[in-house]
Write an enzyme that holds these catalytic residues in place. Structure first.
Site: not given
Length: 314
Positions: A8, A10, A79-80, A123, A126-129, A145, A148, A151, A238
């Site tokens: 990618r 980024s 993780k992606d 964030t 959903l895991r963090r939320k 979104r 880095v 954000r 996700c």
């Protein structure tokens, strides 16, 4: 020999691709070319991932390029990467894990516990939320979104009182000084395979696979296997708040994991550990599956059904 790495565009993705390129050039007589690819996940920045398809959005176009023979390998934040890969492709090496914890960033506050009631924390995970809700029910959680830098810029502009990012990415980009606090895995269970770099290749490309052997960290591969087995058994992505973290210490393999509903009202967490056997990869896969099934039997099945029903409605 020339190796084409798909990546990618980024800043973090390019850091990761260049890191692997440097390792390849140090350990073998190869020429490396970076092939920059825009993925669906890079194009859609105004909608939470849970609503647009999840993890695979960051790898689909890269995997298509590999199957067409346009690139030789891909470097991913593991993780992606979905647990189901296209036929003919596989994760053939995983580098030593960077710090897998989540980091708290704020201009004014030193930790989540210092935030005033009603503060806005950013964030889209959903895991963090759900884990934020468990720690502080009185905070406002707002979707966040972008890469880095984007954000962090939104935080510093005052759009958020705090944001949570993966510590691994911040360390790789040399941004540790932006971090106010790092959550322990007990406070906030990391995402499955957070901190791992996974190298994907065509399974029939023996030359490339042989070239990548020395980049693989055996312990990291075992830990990642346990976490991905947990995720695969739950068929999660996700759209479901879940996390898992495996560690190996003093001959013991241990994995903790959780699954929750979208409001964080039902939160199921379990921990399993065993003495390492002489078949660690199979043991890791079995342990991850066993932990997932424990959570499913304790109410996880109902949570999954409810989450997927709600996702279809939304």
């Amino acid at each position: 020999m020339k190796v084409r790495i798909g990546t990618r565009k980024s800043q973090l993705a390019l850091w990761q691709a260049n890191y692997i390129a440097d390792l390849l050039k140090k350990n073998a007589n190869v020429e490396v070319e970076l092939v920059k690819i825009t993925t669906s996940g890079d194009k859609i920045l105004d909608v939470p991932l849970a609503k647009i398809g999840g993890k695979g959005l960051f790898v689909k176009e890269i995997e298509e390029a590999m199957l067409k023979g346009e690139i030789d390998i891909a470097v991913h934040s593991l993780k992606d990467v979905p647990t189901q890969l296209p036929e003919g492709l596989g994760i053939v090496a995983i580098t030593k894990r960077e710090d897998p914890r989540d980091a708290f960033l704020s201009v004014k506050y030193k930790s989540i516990h210092e935030l005033p009631s009603g503060a806005v924390i950013g964030t889209s995970s959903l895991r963090r939320k759900t884990q934020i809700i468990k720690l502080r029910k009185d905070l406002q959680i707002k979707d966040l979104r972008g890469n880095v830098d984007t954000r962090i810029r939104k935080l510093e502009e005052g759009q958020y009182d705090a944001v949570i990012l993966a510590y691994a990415g911040l360390k790789r980009l040399g941004l540790e000084e932006k971090v106010s606090y790092v959550f322990s895995p007990e406070e906030m269970i990391p995402a499955v395979c957070q901190g791992f770099l996974g190298i994907e290749a065509r399974l029939n490309d023996e030359k490339i696979k042989d070239l990548l052997k020395h980049l693989n960290d055996e312990e990291s591969f075992i830990r990642a296997t346990a976490e991905r087995s947990f995720l695969k058994t739950l068929e999660g992505g996700c759209q479901v708040p879940l996390g898992a973290y495996c560690e190996i210490s003093d001959g013991i393999i241990k994995i903790s994991g959780f699954i929750a509903d979208l409001e964080g009202k039902r939160f199921l967490k379990e921990v399993l550990q065993e003495k390492l056997t002489n078949e660690p990869l199979k043991q890791a896969e079995d342990l991850g599956k066993k932990l997932a099934n424990m959570l499913l039997d304790k109410g996880g099945k109902e949570i999954l059904l409810d989450v997927y029903k709600l996702s279809k409605i939304l």
